[in-house]
Design a protein around this motif. Structure first.
Motif, PDB file in Angstrom:
ATOM      1  N   PHE A   1       0.771  -0.751   0.099  1.00 16.78           N
ATOM      2  CA  PHE A   1      -0.125  -0.384  -0.540  1.00 16.78           C
ATOM      3  C   PHE A   1       0.900   1.538   0.021  1.00 16.78           C
ATOM      4  O   PHE A   1       0.241   1.945  -0.611  1.00 16.78           O
ATOM      5  N   LEU A   2       1.786   1.023   0.525  1.00 14.15           N
ATOM      6  CA  LEU A   2       2.618   2.535   0.804  1.00 14.15           C
ATOM      7  C   LEU A   2       3.670   2.411  -0.329  1.00 14.15           C
ATOM      8  O   LEU A   2       3.120   3.902  -1.604  1.00 14.15           O
ATOM      9  N   GLY A   3       3.932   1.902  -1.570  1.00 11.90           N
ATOM     10  CA  GLY A   3       4.462   1.470  -2.340  1.00 11.90           C
ATOM     11  C   GLY A   3       3.277   1.953  -3.722  1.00 11.90           C
ATOM     12  O   GLY A   3       3.513   3.276  -4.314  1.00 11.90           O
ATOM     13  N   ALA A   4       2.875   1.415  -3.329  1.00 12.39           N
ATOM     14  CA  ALA A   4       0.874   2.871  -4.491  1.00 12.39           C
ATOM     15  C   ALA A   4       0.664   3.859  -4.022  1.00 12.39           C
ATOM     16  O   ALA A   4       0.995   4.456  -4.378  1.00 12.39           O
ATOM     17  N   TYR A   5       0.501   4.004  -2.503  1.00  8.27           N
ATOM     18  CA  TYR A   5       0.566   5.292  -2.283  1.00  8.27           C
ATOM     19  C   TYR A   5       1.588   6.852  -2.117  1.00  8.27           C
ATOM     20  O   TYR A   5       0.884   7.603  -2.537  1.00  8.27           O
ATOM     21  N   CYS A   6       2.713   6.212  -1.846  1.00  5.96           N
ATOM     22  CA  CYS A   6       3.383   6.812  -2.093  1.00  5.96           C
ATOM     23  C   CYS A   6       4.609   6.803  -3.161  1.00  5.96           C
ATOM     24  O   CYS A   6       5.703   7.596  -3.368  1.00  5.96           O
TER      25      CYS A   6
ATOM     26  N   THR B   1       9.123  10.700   3.575  1.00  3.68           N
ATOM     27  CA  THR B   1       8.613   9.809   5.228  1.00  3.68           C
ATOM     28  C   THR B   1       6.906  11.120   5.590  1.00  3.68           C
ATOM     29  O   THR B   1       6.274   9.181   6.345  1.00  3.68           O
ATOM     30  N   ARG B   2       7.196  11.694   5.460  1.00  7.44           N
ATOM     31  CA  ARG B   2       5.655  12.317   5.700  1.00  7.44           C
ATOM     32  C   ARG B   2       4.515  10.917   4.676  1.00  7.44           C
ATOM     33  O   ARG B   2       3.019  11.757   5.699  1.00  7.44           O
ATOM     34  N   CYS B   3       4.461  10.969   3.616  1.00 10.49           N
ATOM     35  CA  CYS B   3       4.077  10.050   3.192  1.00 10.49           C
ATOM     36  C   CYS B   3       3.462   9.125   3.689  1.00 10.49           C
ATOM     37  O   CYS B   3       2.542   8.726   3.555  1.00 10.49           O
ATOM     38  N   ALA B   4       4.420   8.305   4.028  1.00 10.74           N
ATOM     39  CA  ALA B   4       4.423   6.961   5.037  1.00 10.74           C
ATOM     40  C   ALA B   4       3.914   7.117   5.877  1.00 10.74           C
ATOM     41  O   ALA B   4       2.911   6.628   6.492  1.00 10.74           O
ATOM     42  N   GLN B   5       4.149   8.183   6.587  1.00  9.74           N
ATOM     43  CA  GLN B   5       2.752   8.750   7.985  1.00  9.74           C
ATOM     44  C   GLN B   5       1.556   8.798   7.928  1.00  9.74           C
ATOM     45  O   GLN B   5       0.213   8.267   8.652  1.00  9.74           O
ATOM     46  N   ASP B   6       1.001   9.836   6.566  1.00  9.04           N
ATOM     47  CA  ASP B   6      -0.140   9.516   6.128  1.00  9.04           C
ATOM     48  C   ASP B   6      -0.941   8.065   5.876  1.00  9.04           C
ATOM     49  O   ASP B   6      -1.387   8.301   6.737  1.00  9.04           O
ATOM     50  N   LEU B   7      -0.645   7.319   5.494  1.00  5.39           N
ATOM     51  CA  LEU B   7      -0.947   6.727   5.004  1.00  5.39           C
ATOM     52  C   LEU B   7      -1.336   5.694   6.493  1.00  5.39           C
ATOM     53  O   LEU B   7      -1.944   5.342   6.775  1.00  5.39           O
ATOM     54  N   ILE B   8       0.259   5.674   7.683  1.00  8.57           N
ATOM     55  CA  ILE B   8      -0.459   4.670   8.479  1.00  8.57           C
ATOM     56  C   ILE B   8      -1.010   4.932   9.636  1.00  8.57           C
ATOM     57  O   ILE B   8      -1.977   4.693   9.624  1.00  8.57           O
ATOM     58  N   THR B   9      -1.290   6.197  10.007  1.00  4.25           N
ATOM     59  CA  THR B   9      -2.149   7.298   9.643  1.00  4.25           C
ATOM     60  C   THR B   9      -3.211   6.999   9.523  1.00  4.25           C
ATOM     61  O   THR B   9      -4.750   6.883  10.337  1.00  4.25           O
ATOM     62  N   LYS B  10      -3.768   6.709   8.043  1.00  5.04           N
ATOM     63  CA  LYS B  10      -4.690   6.386   7.462  1.00  5.04           C
ATOM     64  C   LYS B  10      -5.430   5.247   7.816  1.00  5.04           C
ATOM     65  O   LYS B  10      -6.456   4.559   8.202  1.00  5.04           O
ATOM     66  N   LEU B  11      -4.567   4.508   8.161  1.00  5.78           N
ATOM     67  CA  LEU B  11      -4.884   2.714   8.407  1.00  5.78           C
ATOM     68  C   LEU B  11      -5.429   2.761   9.933  1.00  5.78           C
ATOM     69  O   LEU B  11      -6.016   2.455  10.122  1.00  5.78           O
ATOM     70  N   ARG B  12      -4.281   3.302  10.643  1.00  5.76           N
ATOM     71  CA  ARG B  12      -4.470   3.535  11.604  1.00  5.76           C
ATOM     72  C   ARG B  12      -6.165   3.914  12.657  1.00  5.76           C
ATOM     73  O   ARG B  12      -7.065   3.514  13.212  1.00  5.76           O
ATOM     74  N   GLU B  13      -6.637   5.113  11.536  1.00  3.15           N
ATOM     75  CA  GLU B  13      -8.077   5.752  11.893  1.00  3.15           C
ATOM     76  C   GLU B  13      -9.230   4.819  11.272  1.00  3.15           C
ATOM     77  O   GLU B  13      -9.934   4.912  11.424  1.00  3.15           O
ATOM     78  N   ASN B  14      -9.363   3.639   9.956  1.00  9.30           N
ATOM     79  CA  ASN B  14      -9.642   3.021   9.736  1.00  9.30           C
ATOM     80  C   ASN B  14     -10.099   2.031   9.606  1.00  9.30           C
ATOM     81  O   ASN B  14     -10.894   1.264   9.329  1.00  9.30           O
ATOM     82  N   CYS B  15      -8.948   0.951   9.612  1.00  6.52           N
ATOM     83  CA  CYS B  15      -8.172  -0.675   9.975  1.00  6.52           C
ATOM     84  C   CYS B  15      -7.757  -0.647  10.717  1.00  6.52           C
ATOM     85  O   CYS B  15      -7.238  -1.831  10.424  1.00  6.52           O
TER      86      CYS B  15
END
Length: 155
Positions: free
Chosen positions: A43-48, A76-90
């Motif tokens: 997901f990081l690969g696709a998102y970032c 790193t900021r992009c990865a932080q954003d995705l990890i935060t979204k994963l934590r919030e949603n799933c």
């Protein structure tokens, strides 16, 4: 004999001997171990993707580590954003999958069941699809195979 000295109890605050230049944007570390990163890797690969490509082009352009600090911070900021979204949603699905990876020596094939649940949640809530680069056209990707040859217990 040495002993642990808690930095919080130190009489002198820690001062970084090699601070980053002021023009390099500040960014916090991700704060996750290898298992959550591996769980989110595709997901990081696709998102970032765009930020990662910029960073890799920068590294190819100049091997000096200081040259690409800004691009690295963006990744790193992009990865932080995705990890935060994963934590919030799933959160439950994400934690279950990365805990499985943590307890099974980071091997995906032990955790395919949890991975399918995570992939479904991420697709439904974030619109991201897990794709493995280099998967042959027309062949079912390994993470979608219902009865794989390799399983947790080999006979």
């Amino acid at each position: 004999m040495s002993r642990f000295l808690d930095p919080a109890e130190s009489s002198k605050p820690y001062k970084d001997p090699t601070p980053l230049p002021a023009d390099v944007p500040k960014v916090k570390e991700l704060g996750v171990t290898s298992a959550p990163l591996k769980s989110a890797a595709f997901f990081l690969g696709a998102y970032c993707k765009d930020y990662n490509e910029d960073f890799m082009l920068c590294k190819a352009e100049n091997p000096d580590p200081a040259h690409c600090l800004k691009e690295g911070r963006r990744v790193t900021r992009c990865a932080q954003d995705l990890i935060t979204k994963l934590r919030e949603n799933c959160l439950a699905e994400f934690e279950k999958h990365w805990n499985c990876l943590e307890y099974n020596n980071q091997e995906y094939y032990h955790c395919r069941k949890d991975e399918r649940v995570l992939n479904k949640c991420v697709f439904e809530k974030l619109g991201l699809v897990k794709t493995i680069p280099g998967t042959p056209e027309g062949k079912t990707p390994i993470h979608e195979v219902k009865n794989p040859v390799y399983t947790g217990v080999q006979k």
